[in-house]
Design a protein around this motif. Structure first.
Motif, PDB file in Angstrom:
ATOM      1  N   LEU B  98       0.845  -1.199   0.000  1.00 26.71           N
ATOM      2  CA  LEU B  98       0.000   0.000   0.000  1.00 26.71           C
ATOM      3  C   LEU B  98       0.880   1.249   0.000  1.00 26.71           C
ATOM      4  N   PRO B  99       0.527   2.237  -0.809  1.00 29.57           N
ATOM      5  CA  PRO B  99       1.359   3.445  -0.904  1.00 29.57           C
ATOM      6  C   PRO B  99       1.368   4.212   0.419  1.00 29.57           C
ATOM      7  N   THR B 100       2.516   4.778   0.713  1.00 24.56           N
ATOM      8  CA  THR B 100       2.649   5.596   1.928  1.00 24.56           C
ATOM      9  C   THR B 100       3.252   6.936   1.541  1.00 24.56           C
ATOM     10  N   LYS B 101       3.260   7.847   2.515  1.00 26.13           N
ATOM     11  CA  LYS B 101       3.858   9.166   2.255  1.00 26.13           C
ATOM     12  C   LYS B 101       5.339   9.012   1.920  1.00 26.13           C
ATOM     13  N   LYS B 102       5.952   8.032   2.565  1.00 28.83           N
ATOM     14  CA  LYS B 102       7.392   7.838   2.356  1.00 28.83           C
ATOM     15  C   LYS B 102       7.719   7.531   0.887  1.00 28.83           C
ATOM     16  N   ASP B 103       6.755   6.840   0.230  1.00 27.51           N
ATOM     17  CA  ASP B 103       6.984   6.517  -1.176  1.00 27.51           C
ATOM     18  C   ASP B 103       7.149   7.789  -2.001  1.00 27.51           C
ATOM     19  N   PHE B 104       6.308   8.759  -1.750  1.00 28.30           N
ATOM     20  CA  PHE B 104       6.404  10.016  -2.499  1.00 28.30           C
ATOM     21  C   PHE B 104       7.687  10.761  -2.134  1.00 28.30           C
ATOM     22  N   ALA B 105       8.007  10.689  -0.836  1.00 29.97           N
ATOM     23  CA  ALA B 105       9.262  11.323  -0.412  1.00 29.97           C
ATOM     24  C   ALA B 105      10.449  10.623  -1.068  1.00 29.97           C
ATOM     25  N   ASP B 106      10.377   9.291  -1.149  1.00 25.61           N
ATOM     26  CA  ASP B 106      11.452   8.520  -1.787  1.00 25.61           C
ATOM     27  C   ASP B 106      11.590   8.894  -3.261  1.00 25.61           C
ATOM     28  N   LEU B 107      10.437   9.020  -3.918  1.00 28.28           N
ATOM     29  CA  LEU B 107      10.464   9.404  -5.335  1.00 28.28           C
ATOM     30  C   LEU B 107      11.159  10.756  -5.498  1.00 28.28           C
ATOM     31  N   PHE B 108      10.747  11.697  -4.645  1.00 28.63           N
ATOM     32  CA  PHE B 108      11.329  13.030  -4.728  1.00 28.63           C
ATOM     33  C   PHE B 108      12.833  12.971  -4.475  1.00 28.63           C
ATOM     34  N   GLN B 109      13.209  12.202  -3.446  1.00 31.97           N
ATOM     35  CA  GLN B 109      14.641  12.114  -3.112  1.00 31.97           C
ATOM     36  C   GLN B 109      15.427  11.410  -4.216  1.00 31.97           C
ATOM     37  N   ASN B 110      14.804  10.386  -4.800  1.00 33.40           N
ATOM     38  CA  ASN B 110      15.484   9.644  -5.858  1.00 33.40           C
ATOM     39  C   ASN B 110      15.729  10.536  -7.074  1.00 33.40           C
ATOM     40  N   LEU B 111      14.693  11.323  -7.437  1.00 32.02           N
ATOM     41  CA  LEU B 111      14.860  12.233  -8.561  1.00 32.02           C
ATOM     42  C   LEU B 111      15.950  13.250  -8.256  1.00 32.02           C
ATOM     43  N   SER B 112      15.976  13.736  -7.010  1.00 28.05           N
ATOM     44  CA  SER B 112      17.023  14.678  -6.607  1.00 28.05           C
ATOM     45  C   SER B 112      18.396  14.027  -6.726  1.00 28.05           C
ATOM     46  N   TYR B 113      18.417  12.744  -6.324  1.00 21.39           N
ATOM     47  CA  TYR B 113      19.678  12.003  -6.409  1.00 21.39           C
ATOM     48  C   TYR B 113      20.126  11.849  -7.865  1.00 21.39           C
ATOM     49  N   PHE B 114      19.149  11.519  -8.737  1.00 18.80           N
ATOM     50  CA  PHE B 114      19.468  11.383 -10.166  1.00 18.80           C
ATOM     51  C   PHE B 114      20.017  12.677 -10.739  1.00 18.80           C
ATOM     52  N   LEU B 115      19.452  13.780 -10.271  1.00 15.92           N
ATOM     53  CA  LEU B 115      19.842  15.086 -10.809  1.00 15.92           C
ATOM     54  C   LEU B 115      21.086  15.648 -10.129  1.00 15.92           C
ATOM     55  N   GLY B 116      21.574  14.905  -9.129  1.00 20.04           N
ATOM     56  CA  GLY B 116      22.779  15.357  -8.441  1.00 20.04           C
ATOM     57  C   GLY B 116      22.515  16.362  -7.344  1.00 20.04           C
ATOM     58  N   LYS B 117      21.257  16.570  -7.030  1.00 19.46           N
ATOM     59  CA  LYS B 117      20.935  17.522  -5.959  1.00 19.46           C
ATOM     60  C   LYS B 117      21.138  16.900  -4.583  1.00 19.46           C
ATOM     61  N   SER B 118      20.992  15.573  -4.561  1.00 18.07           N
ATOM     62  CA  SER B 118      21.186  14.857  -3.301  1.00 18.07           C
ATOM     63  C   SER B 118      22.307  13.846  -3.506  1.00 18.07           C
ATOM     64  N   GLN B 119      23.097  13.631  -2.474  1.00 18.99           N
ATOM     65  CA  GLN B 119      24.252  12.737  -2.613  1.00 18.99           C
ATOM     66  C   GLN B 119      23.900  11.298  -2.323  1.00 18.99           C
ATOM     67  N   LYS B 120      22.773  11.106  -1.611  1.00 17.60           N
ATOM     68  CA  LYS B 120      22.405   9.739  -1.250  1.00 17.60           C
ATOM     69  C   LYS B 120      21.029   9.387  -1.802  1.00 17.60           C
ATOM     70  N   PRO B 121      20.949   8.162  -2.319  1.00 14.23           N
ATOM     71  CA  PRO B 121      19.625   7.713  -2.761  1.00 14.23           C
ATOM     72  C   PRO B 121      18.761   7.395  -1.544  1.00 14.23           C
ATOM     73  N   PRO B 122      17.456   7.313  -1.764  1.00  7.66           N
ATOM     74  CA  PRO B 122      16.564   6.984  -0.644  1.00  7.66           C
ATOM     75  C   PRO B 122      16.827   5.564  -0.155  1.00  7.66           C
ATOM     76  N   ARG B 123      16.526   5.339   1.095  1.00 10.17           N
ATOM     77  CA  ARG B 123      16.663   3.995   1.671  1.00 10.17           C
ATOM     78  C   ARG B 123      15.283   3.340   1.653  1.00 10.17           C
ATOM     79  N   PHE B 124      15.180   2.224   0.886  1.00 10.86           N
ATOM     80  CA  PHE B 124      13.886   1.579   0.693  1.00 10.86           C
ATOM     81  C   PHE B 124      13.655   0.460   1.691  1.00 10.86           C
ATOM     82  N   GLY B 125      12.378   0.220   1.882  1.00  5.44           N
ATOM     83  CA  GLY B 125      11.991  -0.908   2.718  1.00  5.44           C
ATOM     84  C   GLY B 125      11.832  -2.151   1.853  1.00  5.44           C
ATOM     85  N   ARG B 126      10.924  -3.044   2.234  1.00  3.92           N
ATOM     86  CA  ARG B 126      10.753  -4.300   1.474  1.00  3.92           C
ATOM     87  C   ARG B 126      10.358  -4.006   0.026  1.00  3.92           C
TER      88      ARG B 126
END
Lengths: 715, 242
Positions: B98-126
């Motif tokens: 089931l989708p959670t808020k963290k999923d959207f946050a992860d998406l945002f962080q992942n895109l930031s990571y792809f674009l080089g805005k963030s140095q670390k990718p999101p940490r995923f659960g199962r």
């Protein structure tokens, strides 16, 4: 049969002798009635519709039940008086045989000849709609009806009583010689007049005051007729039941006015010397090879007529009217080996109780929108569902899985299973200009000009002269679809243009004589100063054939017809000459009144032919390759243009969209808002989702590439 | 298979889940392959669709394949629903999907990571957000495709129960939804899912997790660190208790 084969069996011979004696006695009684005194014949002649035919001796309601024989036992030919013809022993061997006396000795001639193939509508009441439209028709069949022509003008049967020779176009006698007799099997109107008397007997009766070739009180049955010399044409059983019957030789006899000799020659029983047309008394020489030692005729009899027999008469009209090929190449049923009679069953084999019965010769018929004869027997033939729902004769059972039910409710089987027609038919028949095409015979037919389904000039009679129906060129086209009795059928809606006559106090129209319009044109062509207005009629569409379409051409045509009819003494009292084009009667080039018609018709005065033959295999039917066979922008089922009027003012056809004719606003899948917005929603969903996913992938790959390349540099 | 030993592996996909995935591979592949000529029937006046259909042995053969594969998909979907309802693993995974808020946050962080805005990718659960997307795309796809497919297959029955004025619209909507959702599903499957499991950097040529269901602890730590941490802490807690 065992009794007869054993001469020692005394009881057997006694029974056989008894049967022969009874038969002889009955025949002798019958001869006394049929032959001899014409006055007696009149007494026995049927009086009125449906009763034509004198009950032959030994048959009918008074006949003694016959033991079952299985096949016709050996029998002798008989003449019109019922006397035996035995050429082997030189007995009575100069006279023609009588099918009525010969076959009727065992079979119910009267019942058989009540069939509409024999009666051709004679004596049948006109359906009210037909009567209201056609002022010239007298009966609903070919005899006195609209003949076998798709549209006017054509020859018309004269009424029984006439006041002027000029107003007689075709008598019952002419009906034989005007090639109608070529197909007509005899009996009915070829045997009995409209009062129920046998023609030849009545003409020989001094009390009737009729003379061969005389005006004969301007009687529509006897005017200039020579029945007493030609004899009548009895129903010729062998025309259909003898596969080797020679129609050509039969028709040559009819052309020689040797009417009653035709059956003898057609069946190949002998040859005839002498022509009534030349004032001679014909005499038969029988072919002894056709008789056994006892003088019995030897015959190959087919109880169920072969396809070739039916096609002898139906192939040519089928070509002109329906573009029918009747070929295994184009018809899945013929390819499967079916015979005409398998579907058009009759007699004891008939499917429908209306026509089922021993010796009942009402051939199972379909429902021809323009065929008015015996409409009460419509759809008595075996229908598609009779085989394809039940699996009769191992027919493939139609399942139509996945097909929304609206299709089977609204579509005839033919609408999908006859997607194409392989041979062109006459989409337009105009009878207002002179057709100069080669090989059109006889000349009056030049008043007919045909156009094919592509609206191209079609020299149909020229083609008929050049090749047979088997050599029809392939011109595949998609039929017009139309609503008929609640279902959509593929049809040929014939369009017409012809000179008509509005008659005071009558809702329908009459027509001048075909020969008059032909002669009018012929005179003008020989001398352009005669009926000079006709010179205004030009070819406006550049196809090389003139057509009446512009107001000045319409005026010129109407004025010329009126002038010719007036000049030649045609009775125009109370009549107005009009030019009829489809559902419009033009009083002048600019004034017309609409003629009521059904939606399925292009004109109330031109035929609509439903298509049922030349059925495609199921895998070639519409829908076999998917819904888009019909439901797509590319599919012509809805989008095809169909002809509304053959010639607009520019000479080109006026057309409309097939969907509009069917009263479908447009293709449903495009118009329905729910369907439309569903498509839009999913298209945009796909675009957005896929852009997002592809973007995500590209960014991830880019990040990986950048990270690795940095790592390499740093490393 | 990765660097780690399978002895030190964790079970990521239980047997029932693997069977369901295997049935999906078969049914969806057959559906997509047979759908191509059926889709081509929209263009009957072009040469190649007729050729494709002929290759299949005729339209009826194509339909037979498509419908049988459709029933396999129905069976698989029903199997999955029962698995979710009955089996503890199914219930657990479904809730984790089931989708959670963290999923959207992860998406945002992942895109930031792809674009080089963030140095670390999101940490995923199962289940990472893109795996959840895969699952729910499949779930939605099954509902749409099975529903509209049944409407088209049993159109006469459907039309019989519908008010007559609805028939055209419902059958038309079903047809359009089926056609277009099919295209979306096929594109997502062959571009997105295939990329993620085969061509994603570091993944090529893919793993056999769909077959044996196991991943190494290293893989778990790398791709599902939160799940790994949870497992480690639970394991430590168990030891402590014991």
């Amino acid at each position: 049969m065992k009794l007869m084969s054993n001469p020692d069996n005394g009881w057997g011979w006694f029974v056989v002798s008894l049967i022969f004696a009874s038969t002889f006695l009955l025949l002798a009684l019958g001869s006394a009635t049929i032959g001899g005194d014409p006055a007696k014949a009149q007494v026995n002649a049927p009086q009125g519709p449906g009763a034509e035919g004198v009950a032959p001796p030994g048959v009918g309601s008074t006949s003694k039940p016959q033991p079952p024989t299985g096949v016709c036992p050996p029998f002798k030919l008989r003449d019109e008086q019922g006397n035996v013809i035995d050429p082997v022993h030189g007995i009575n061997d100069k006279v023609p045989y009588s099918p009525k006396q010969t076959c009727g000795a065992c079979h119910n001639y009267q019942l058989i000849t009540e069939g509409f193939h024999f009666a051709q509508g004679k004596g049948e009441a006109l359906p009210p709609e037909y009567a209201a439209r056609y002022n010239w028709v007298l009966f609903p069949g070919n005899y006195g009806g609209n003949w076998c022509s798709p549209a006017p003008l054509y020859r018309q049967l004269a009424p029984k009583k006439n006041s002027s020779a000029r107003m007689i176009d075709m008598t019952s006698f002419d009906f034989v010689t005007a090639t109608c007799g070529d197909c007509h099997p005899g009996g009915g109107p070829l045997e009995y007049d409209r009062d129920g008397f046998r023609y030849d007997v009545r003409m020989r009766d001094p009390a009737a005051g009729l003379t061969p070739g005389g005006e004969n009180h301007l009687d529509g049955d006897y005017f200039k007729a020579r029945w007493s010399e030609t004899g009548v044409i009895e129903a010729d059983c062998l025309l259909c039941h003898l596969p080797e019957y020679d129609y050509k030789k039969r028709n040559e006899q009819l052309a020689d006015l040797n009417f009653k000799w035709a059956a003898t020659v057609g069946a190949g029983f002998g040859h005839v010397k002498g022509r009534v047309a030349a004032g001679e008394r014909p005499e038969v020489t029988y072919n002894l090879d056709r008789f056994d030692a006892d003088g019995n005729i030897k015959l190959h009899l087919a109880p169920e007529p072969r396809n070739e027999t039916c096609l002898h008469c139906h192939a040519k009209p089928g070509w002109k009217k329906r573009g029918a090929a009747f070929s295994p190449r184009t018809d899945v049923h013929l390819k499967a080996g079916l015979r005409c009679v398998d579907c058009h069953a009759a007699g004891s084999k008939a499917v429908d109780p209306r026509i089922r019965g021993k010796e009942v010769h009402q051939i199972g018929k379909g429902d021809d929108p323009s065929g008015w004869v015996r409409n009460d027997l419509d759809n008595t033939m075996r229908q598609c569902a009779d085989c394809h729902v039940t699996g009769y004769l191992n027919a493939p059972v139609a399942k139509h899985e996945g097909l929304p039910p609206v299709h089977l409710e609204k579509l005839s089987c033919q609408a999908c299973h006859i997607p194409w027609r392989p041979v062109k038919s006459a989409q337009v028949q105009v009878s207002d200009v002179f057709n100069t095409g080669p090989l059109i015979t006889p000349p009056p037919k030049r008043i007919w000009t045909f156009y094919d389904p592509f609206m191209k000039y079609w020299n149909h009679y020229g083609e008929l002269a050049r090749f047979t129906t088997r050599d029809q060129p392939t011109d595949p086209y998609r039929p017009v679809l139309t609503w008929y009795k609640g279902k959509i059928y593929p049809v040929n809606r014939v369009h017409s243009a012809w000179p008509g006559l509005v008659e005071e106090g009558k809702p329908g129209l009459n027509q001048p004589f075909m020969k008059d319009i032909f002669l009018m044109w012929q005179k003008h062509r020989q001398d352009p100063a005669q009926y000079p207005e006709l010179a205004k009629i030009k070819d406006d569409n550049g196809d090389g054939v003139p057509e009446v379409n512009r107001p000045e051409e319409i005026d010129a045509f109407i004025q010329s017809v009126k002038a010719y009819l007036t000049d030649t003494g045609f009775d125009l009292a109370g009549k107005t000459v009009v030019w009829v084009m489809d559902d419009r009667a033009y009083i002048s080039g600019t004034e017309w009144r609409p003629l009521p018609k059904h939606d399925f018709e292009a004109s109330p005065y031109a035929s609509v032919y439903k298509y049922s033959h030349d059925v495609a295999p199921a895998r070639a039917a519409l829908g076999a390759k998917g819904c888009a066979d019909c439901h797509s922008k590319e599919a012509p089922w809805f989008t095809a243009r169909i002809v509304i009027y053959p010639f607009g003012e520019d000479g080109k056809p006026v057309t409309m969209k097939q969907a509009d004719h069917l009263r479908y606003q447009t293709v449903p899948s495009e118009a329905e808002p729910w369907i439309y917005w569903t498509r839009i929603f999913f298209i945009w969903l796909t675009v957005v989702v896929m852009l997002g996913l592809i973007g995500h992938m590209l960014l991830e790959a880019w990040r990986y590439y950048r990270k690795n390349s940095k790592g390499e540099k740093s490393g | 298979m990765g660097k780690g030993s399978l002895d030190a592996a964790v079970l990521r996909f239980p047997l029932h889940f693997r069977i369901q995935h295997f049935l999906l591979i078969i049914s969806v592949t057959l559906l997509v392959l047979s759908a191509i000529p059926l889709w081509a029937t929209r263009y009957p006046f072009s040469g190649w669709p007729a050729g494709v259909i002929d290759q299949f042995g005729g339209l009826e053969a194509v339909r037979a394949v498509h419908r049988r594969a459709g029933f396999l998909l129905i069976f698989t979907f029903a199997y999955h629903l029962l698995y979710v309802l009955i089996h503890p693993d199914g219930r657990r995974d479904f809730l984790l999907m089931l989708p959670t808020k963290k999923d959207f946050a992860d998406l945002f962080q992942n895109l930031s990571y792809f674009l080089g805005k963030s140095q670390k990718p999101p940490r995923f659960g199962r289940f990472a957000y893109f795996e959840k997307f895969d699952y729910w795309a499949m779930f939605w796809g099954c509902v749409i495709m099975i529903g509209t497919g049944i409407i088209m297959l049993y159109s006469q029955t459907v039309a019989a129960v519908l008010p007559p004025t609805w028939t055209n619209a419902v059958l038309g909507v079903a047809r359009e939804a089926h056609y277009h959702e099919a295209i979306l599903a096929a594109l997502a499957l062959f571009i997105w899912h295939v990329f993620n499991v085969h061509f994603k950097p570091g993944k090529f040529p893919g793993s056999l997790v769909w077959w044996h269901g196991r991943i190494t602890r290293e893989e778990q730590e790398k791709e599902h660190p939160l799940e790994h941490e949870e497992m480690v802490s639970v394991s430590a807690l168990n030891k402590e208790i014991l």
